[in-house]
Design a protein around this motif. Structure first.
Motif, PDB file in Angstrom:
ATOM      1  N   TRP A 144      33.228 134.178  31.357  1.00  0.00           N
ATOM      2  CA  TRP A 144      33.882 133.785  30.117  1.00  0.00           C
ATOM      3  C   TRP A 144      35.237 134.468  30.017  1.00  0.00           C
ATOM      4  CZ3 TRP A 144      30.917 130.179  27.789  1.00  0.00           C
ATOM      5  CH2 TRP A 144      29.543 130.195  28.069  1.00  0.00           C
ATOM      6  N   TRP A 145      36.254 133.704  29.612  1.00  0.00           N
ATOM      7  CA  TRP A 145      37.584 134.273  29.428  1.00  0.00           C
ATOM      8  C   TRP A 145      37.529 135.434  28.442  1.00  0.00           C
ATOM      9  CZ3 TRP A 145      40.715 134.595  25.024  1.00  0.00           C
ATOM     10  CH2 TRP A 145      42.028 135.014  25.247  1.00  0.00           C
ATOM     11  N   HIS A 146      38.026 136.557  28.885  1.00  0.00           N
ATOM     12  CA  HIS A 146      38.186 137.748  28.046  1.00  0.00           C
ATOM     13  C   HIS A 146      36.919 138.046  27.230  1.00  0.00           C
ATOM     14  CE1 HIS A 146      40.576 140.974  26.742  1.00  0.00           C
ATOM     15  NE2 HIS A 146      40.933 140.493  25.559  1.00  0.00           N
ATOM     16  N   SER A 147      35.782 138.046  27.966  1.00  0.00           N
ATOM     17  CA  SER A 147      34.483 138.406  27.378  1.00  0.00           C
ATOM     18  C   SER A 147      34.111 137.534  26.189  1.00  0.00           C
ATOM     19  CB  SER A 147      34.470 139.888  26.968  1.00  0.00           C
ATOM     20  OG  SER A 147      34.710 140.713  28.091  1.00  0.00           O
ATOM     21  N   GLY A 148      34.490 136.255  26.246  1.00  0.00           N
ATOM     22  CA  GLY A 148      34.088 135.320  25.197  1.00  0.00           C
ATOM     23  C   GLY A 148      34.994 135.282  23.996  1.00  0.00           C
ATOM     24  N   ALA A 149      36.170 135.937  24.073  1.00  0.00           N
ATOM     25  CA  ALA A 149      37.052 136.027  22.911  1.00  0.00           C
ATOM     26  C   ALA A 149      37.671 134.694  22.519  1.00  0.00           C
ATOM     27  CB  ALA A 149      38.165 137.046  23.175  1.00  0.00           C
ATOM     28  N   GLY A 150      37.551 133.676  23.375  1.00  0.00           N
ATOM     29  CA  GLY A 150      38.153 132.398  23.035  1.00  0.00           C
ATOM     30  C   GLY A 150      37.491 131.708  21.867  1.00  0.00           C
ATOM     31  N   LEU A 151      36.192 131.884  21.696  1.00  0.00           N
ATOM     32  CA  LEU A 151      35.466 131.225  20.608  1.00  0.00           C
ATOM     33  C   LEU A 151      35.687 132.009  19.312  1.00  0.00           C
ATOM     34  CD1 LEU A 151      32.875 128.925  20.851  1.00  0.00           C
ATOM     35  CD2 LEU A 151      31.918 130.792  19.544  1.00  0.00           C
ATOM     36  N   ARG A 152      36.159 131.329  18.276  1.00  0.00           N
ATOM     37  CA  ARG A 152      36.479 131.995  17.010  1.00  0.00           C
ATOM     38  C   ARG A 152      35.206 132.565  16.371  1.00  0.00           C
ATOM     39  NH1 ARG A 152      37.141 129.207  12.110  1.00  0.00           N
ATOM     40  NH2 ARG A 152      37.621 127.300  13.288  1.00  0.00           N
ATOM     41  N   PRO A 153      35.216 133.836  15.997  1.00  0.00           N
ATOM     42  CA  PRO A 153      33.980 134.478  15.518  1.00  0.00           C
ATOM     43  C   PRO A 153      33.733 134.351  14.025  1.00  0.00           C
ATOM     44  CG  PRO A 153      35.675 136.134  15.819  1.00  0.00           C
ATOM     45  CD  PRO A 153      36.284 134.830  16.242  1.00  0.00           C
ATOM     46  N   ILE A 154      34.574 133.627  13.288  1.00  0.00           N
ATOM     47  CA  ILE A 154      34.384 133.523  11.840  1.00  0.00           C
ATOM     48  C   ILE A 154      34.435 132.063  11.403  1.00  0.00           C
ATOM     49  CG2 ILE A 154      35.226 135.834  11.287  1.00  0.00           C
ATOM     50  CD1 ILE A 154      37.948 134.632  10.659  1.00  0.00           C
ATOM     51  N   ALA A 155      33.709 131.770  10.331  1.00  0.00           N
ATOM     52  CA  ALA A 155      33.651 130.426   9.760  1.00  0.00           C
ATOM     53  C   ALA A 155      33.610 130.543   8.248  1.00  0.00           C
ATOM     54  CB  ALA A 155      32.422 129.677  10.273  1.00  0.00           C
ATOM     55  N   TYR A 156      33.883 129.429   7.560  1.00  0.00           N
ATOM     56  CA  TYR A 156      33.829 129.385   6.100  1.00  0.00           C
ATOM     57  C   TYR A 156      32.627 128.552   5.687  1.00  0.00           C
ATOM     58  CZ  TYR A 156      35.522 129.306   1.287  1.00  0.00           C
ATOM     59  OH  TYR A 156      35.644 129.486  -0.067  1.00  0.00           O
ATOM     60  N   PRO A 157      31.764 129.055   4.831  1.00  0.00           N
ATOM     61  CA  PRO A 157      30.568 128.297   4.433  1.00  0.00           C
ATOM     62  C   PRO A 157      30.924 126.930   3.858  1.00  0.00           C
ATOM     63  CG  PRO A 157      30.425 130.569   3.667  1.00  0.00           C
ATOM     64  CD  PRO A 157      31.821 130.380   4.178  1.00  0.00           C
ATOM     65  N   GLY A 158      30.268 125.900   4.377  1.00  0.00           N
ATOM     66  CA  GLY A 158      30.452 124.553   3.876  1.00  0.00           C
ATOM     67  C   GLY A 158      31.582 123.776   4.512  1.00  0.00           C
ATOM     68  N   LEU A 159      32.446 124.446   5.304  1.00  0.00           N
ATOM     69  CA  LEU A 159      33.539 123.758   5.978  1.00  0.00           C
ATOM     70  C   LEU A 159      33.225 123.606   7.459  1.00  0.00           C
ATOM     71  CD1 LEU A 159      36.781 125.347   4.452  1.00  0.00           C
ATOM     72  CD2 LEU A 159      35.566 123.272   3.745  1.00  0.00           C
ATOM     73  N   ALA A 160      33.625 122.470   8.019  1.00  0.00           N
ATOM     74  CA  ALA A 160      33.356 122.207   9.428  1.00  0.00           C
ATOM     75  C   ALA A 160      34.030 123.264  10.303  1.00  0.00           C
ATOM     76  CB  ALA A 160      33.856 120.816   9.800  1.00  0.00           C
ATOM     77  N   TYR A 161      33.284 123.749  11.267  1.00  0.00           N
ATOM     78  CA  TYR A 161      33.765 124.750  12.231  1.00  0.00           C
ATOM     79  C   TYR A 161      33.900 124.083  13.591  1.00  0.00           C
ATOM     80  CZ  TYR A 161      33.392 128.632  15.603  1.00  0.00           C
ATOM     81  OH  TYR A 161      33.574 129.506  16.652  1.00  0.00           O
ATOM     82  N   GLU A 162      35.000 124.379  14.286  1.00  0.00           N
ATOM     83  CA  GLU A 162      35.166 123.922  15.657  1.00  0.00           C
ATOM     84  C   GLU A 162      35.925 124.988  16.428  1.00  0.00           C
ATOM     85  OE1 GLU A 162      36.797 119.953  16.613  1.00  0.00           O
ATOM     86  OE2 GLU A 162      38.147 121.024  17.961  1.00  0.00           O
ATOM     87  N   SER A 163      35.402 125.362  17.582  1.00  0.00           N
ATOM     88  CA  SER A 163      36.116 126.282  18.452  1.00  0.00           C
ATOM     89  C   SER A 163      35.574 126.126  19.861  1.00  0.00           C
ATOM     90  CB  SER A 163      35.995 127.728  17.964  1.00  0.00           C
ATOM     91  OG  SER A 163      36.913 128.570  18.638  1.00  0.00           O
ATOM     92  N   ARG A 164      36.190 126.838  20.778  1.00  0.00           N
ATOM     93  CA  ARG A 164      35.879 126.615  22.182  1.00  0.00           C
ATOM     94  C   ARG A 164      36.117 127.890  22.983  1.00  0.00           C
ATOM     95  NH1 ARG A 164      39.417 122.570  26.100  1.00  0.00           N
ATOM     96  NH2 ARG A 164      38.217 122.928  28.006  1.00  0.00           N
ATOM     97  N   PRO A 165      35.212 128.260  23.880  1.00  0.00           N
ATOM     98  CA  PRO A 165      35.469 129.406  24.745  1.00  0.00           C
ATOM     99  C   PRO A 165      36.314 128.990  25.939  1.00  0.00           C
ATOM    100  CG  PRO A 165      33.323 128.510  25.249  1.00  0.00           C
ATOM    101  CD  PRO A 165      33.888 127.670  24.132  1.00  0.00           C
ATOM    102  N   GLY A 166      36.713 129.947  26.729  1.00  0.00           N
ATOM    103  CA  GLY A 166      37.323 129.674  28.021  1.00  0.00           C
ATOM    104  C   GLY A 166      36.364 130.108  29.119  1.00  0.00           C
TER     105      GLY A 166
END
Length: 640
Positions: A144-166
């Motif tokens: 994983w790119w930079h120990s998985g840092a590509g995937l965003r670690p925070i989300a807002y309740p009730g709002l759609a979340y989208e992110s992606r690792p490298g």
């Protein structure tokens, strides 16, 4: 209903009496909501604007709204004709791409927006049978790119979340699977989230605040697959975000979803490094910095398009040394002058995803103009993750100029700079950088081979360029590796489709100490020779046999030379096919390479490829899924 707004539903003030402060506050809030998410009012024709995301390189999708059909082969903005504002929005997918499903976003409005705000159509890869591809170097461990840092670690309740690792290493393409999902430690059905089978893009809507854990597995396409697993934790909480909107107010105590700030610089100064700014639709003027100790993550509100208008006043400077990684996601950037984003440096990583760079101008006498620039510092190395982004009109400018970048990944991007003779530039002291599945096109009048340029000033090592599609351009290695002691080691160029372009090898690839430039499984169509060299050498470099390997390539050219010397046509580096193949053992038929003057490529632009179903797709070009092929000599049986 907001408690304040409920006042409006009760009664109006008596005639001549002022509205209460609460009612005024509610009215302001209502205006903010209207500004952030414009309501559609019936009447009048408006364009039906669409943003297409996730379409795989080499695929196409057909979309229809009303009587208008658009066939798209690249991600980005589309217009599906015009419709009555407030009428039913009915964007239909009438022809799905290979191996993917495209659909209108679940957050799309039911009516055509009167404001012309775009609606989003996203394509995801569906699960497919396992494929196996020929092993190519490097064959590094999967990780994983930079120990998985590509995937965003925070989300807002009730709002759609989208992110992606490298992901790097192994044999591309990859397969991603969601193995398990938990909320506050309790198992959840994985059907409540989706994971793109080929890219690993994670999507879900956190129903409540808390900790969401995702066990994700990635496998490569080697004969014996490599596997990497990781548990990603996404924390959902309202206080992870500060909101900014064009109708907001810069004042203490604000920043919530219903009381946003007005400007980005003010909001950045209010937050901590673990928070992110979420921008509502609209235009935000001026530059800003992302530094240690403050908020340095900027994301768009789901399915909205914020525009960062730098207005040629400077650049977005990213300068920090502490985790987490900085990021910009889902924004358009316009008004670039010389540099758009400057990393100075970004030691824990800089993520740029779904960013559209719209336009730029080069300052008088400016050096290395680029949308994303990394200043040089031999002791500090930038780490970039650039995914799913677009680099558009920048006459004479680059998409990137990186000094001292390492362990960086540039993938699934579109580079169409217009009137430019430069492209993606890894300029100085690069280490372990990967360029994968990008679409890079030059206008015919500006065609040259600088699509991806590894200049190797002060050397470079382990740069990996694969599964890209080049139109009117190619790859250049070693143009600034000039001084004694400058070396280029272990560079790999494979599975690229190069249409009307070449691979250019300059001084650095053959300096004393340079080794292992490996070129394989590419499809190269060129008018002059498919390889080029720029130097007036009287003798072939002493270590030539270990410095260059070329095999298993499909070469379409009418040139009598395999390599041409662009400076001195009579030098020993101006090699005929007989010298290239018989003397040096490069691109021989036994190694899997084939030379042909004819072309069987079909399509144009992003659809340029070998015919569908062609068995050679197993080892050539950017298209997949691919049929299985265990043989290196894939071109036998009468191909020549």
């Amino acid at each position: 209903m907001n408690p304040l707004c409920s006042l409006l539903s009760k009664r109006l003030p008596a005639r001549g009496r002022p509205y209460s402060s609460q009612v005024i506050r509610c009215a302001v809030l209502a205006l903010l909501v209207l500004n952030a998410s414009p309501m559609a009012f019936a009447g009048g024709l408006v364009p039906v604007n669409v943003r297409l995301e996730g379409l795989a390189l080499g695929n196409s999708v057909s979309l229809r709204q009303g009587g208008v059909t658009v066939n798209a082969s690249l991600n980005g903005p589309l217009v599906l004709g015009q419709a009555e504002a407030g009428s039913a929005l009915s964007v239909d997918v009438i022809a799905q791409p290979d191996g993917q499903i495209c659909a209108l976003s679940a957050q799309a409005p039911a009516q055509v927006p009167a404001s012309g705000a775009p609606v989003f159509v996203r394509c995801v890869h569906t699960a497919a049978p396992r494929i196996t591809v020929p092993t190519t170097a490097p064959d590094d461990p999967l990780g994983w790119w930079h120990s998985g840092a590509g995937l965003r670690p925070i989300a807002y309740p009730g709002l759609a979340y989208e992110s992606r690792p490298g992901v790097v290493g192994g044999q591309f393409p990859y397969e991603f699977r969601l193995l398990a999902m938990r909320f506050n430690g309790q198992p959840q059905p994985i059907s409540t989230a989706s994971l793109d089978f080929r890219r690993g893009t994670l999507r879900f809507v956190p129903a409540a605040a808390g900790s969401y854990e995702f066990d994700i597995e990635v496998r490569d396409s080697a004969a014996v697959p490599k596997v990497a697993q990781r548990t990603f934790v996404v924390s959902a909480a309202a206080n992870h975000f500060l909101f900014v909107a064009p109708g907001g107010v810069d004042a203490p105590g604000r920043g919530s979803i219903d009381q946003p700030f007005l400007t980005i610089p003010y909001a950045l100064a209010q937050g901590s490094s673990t928070q992110a700014l979420m921008l509502r639709a609209g235009t935000y003027a001026g530059r800003f910095d992302l530094n240690d100790g403050r908020t340095r993550q900027i994301v768009s509100y789901p399915d909205e398009v914020p525009v960062l208008a730098i207005n040629q006043t400077g650049n977005i400077t990213v300068r920090f040394t502490q985790a987490p990684a900085a990021r910009l996601e889902g924004v358009d950037i316009t008004g670039v002058r010389q540099y758009g984003i400057v990393s100075d440096p970004s030691l824990p990583g800089l993520v740029v995803r779904q960013v559209r760079f719209l336009d730029g101008v080069v300052a008088n006498g400016g050096e290395n103009p680029a949308y994303i620039h990394g200043w040089g510092d031999l002791l500090q190395r930038h780490r970039f993750l650039v995914q799913d982004s677009e680099f558009n009109n920048y006459p004479a400018g680059y998409a990137t100029t990186w000094f001292d970048a390492g362990d960086s990944l540039f993938e699934n991007n579109q580079v169409r700079l217009g009137a430019s003779t430069v492209g993606v530039h890894d300029k100085d002291n690069s280490q372990r950088n990967v360029y994968r599945e990008n679409f890079i096109e030059y206008a015919p009048g500006f065609a040259n081979n600088n699509g991806i340029q590894i200049s190797a000033q002060y050397g470079s090592e382990q740069v990996h360029i694969h599964h890209n599609l080049f139109i009117n351009t190619g790859v250049l290695l070693g143009g600034q590796c000039l001084t004694e002691g400058c070396t280029m080691r272990a560079h790999d160029i494979h599975h690229n489709t190069i249409a009307t372009g070449a691979i250019v090898l300059r001084w650095g690839a053959f300096n004393v100490g340079s080794a292992d430039t490996r070129i394989s499984h590419n499809l190269i169509r060129s008018t002059p020779a498919p390889y080029a060299w720029a130097s007036c050498l009287n003798t072939v470099p002493a270590a030539f046999a270990t410095q260059l390997q070329a095999r298993a390539n499909r070469l379409e050219t009418g040139s009598t030379n395999a390599m041409r010397d662009t400076e001195c046509g009579g030098s020993v580096m101006n090699m005929s096919w007989a010298t290239w193949r018989n003397t040096h053992g490069l691109d021989t038929l036994a190694s899997g390479s084939v030379l042909s003057a004819s072309s069987d490529l079909v399509g144009s632009g992003a659809l340029l490829r070998l015919p569908a179903g062609d068995s050679r797709l197993a080892s050539l070009g950017h298209r997949y899924p691919l049929p299985m092929s265990a043989s290196l000599n894939v071109f036998a049986n009468g191909f020549e």
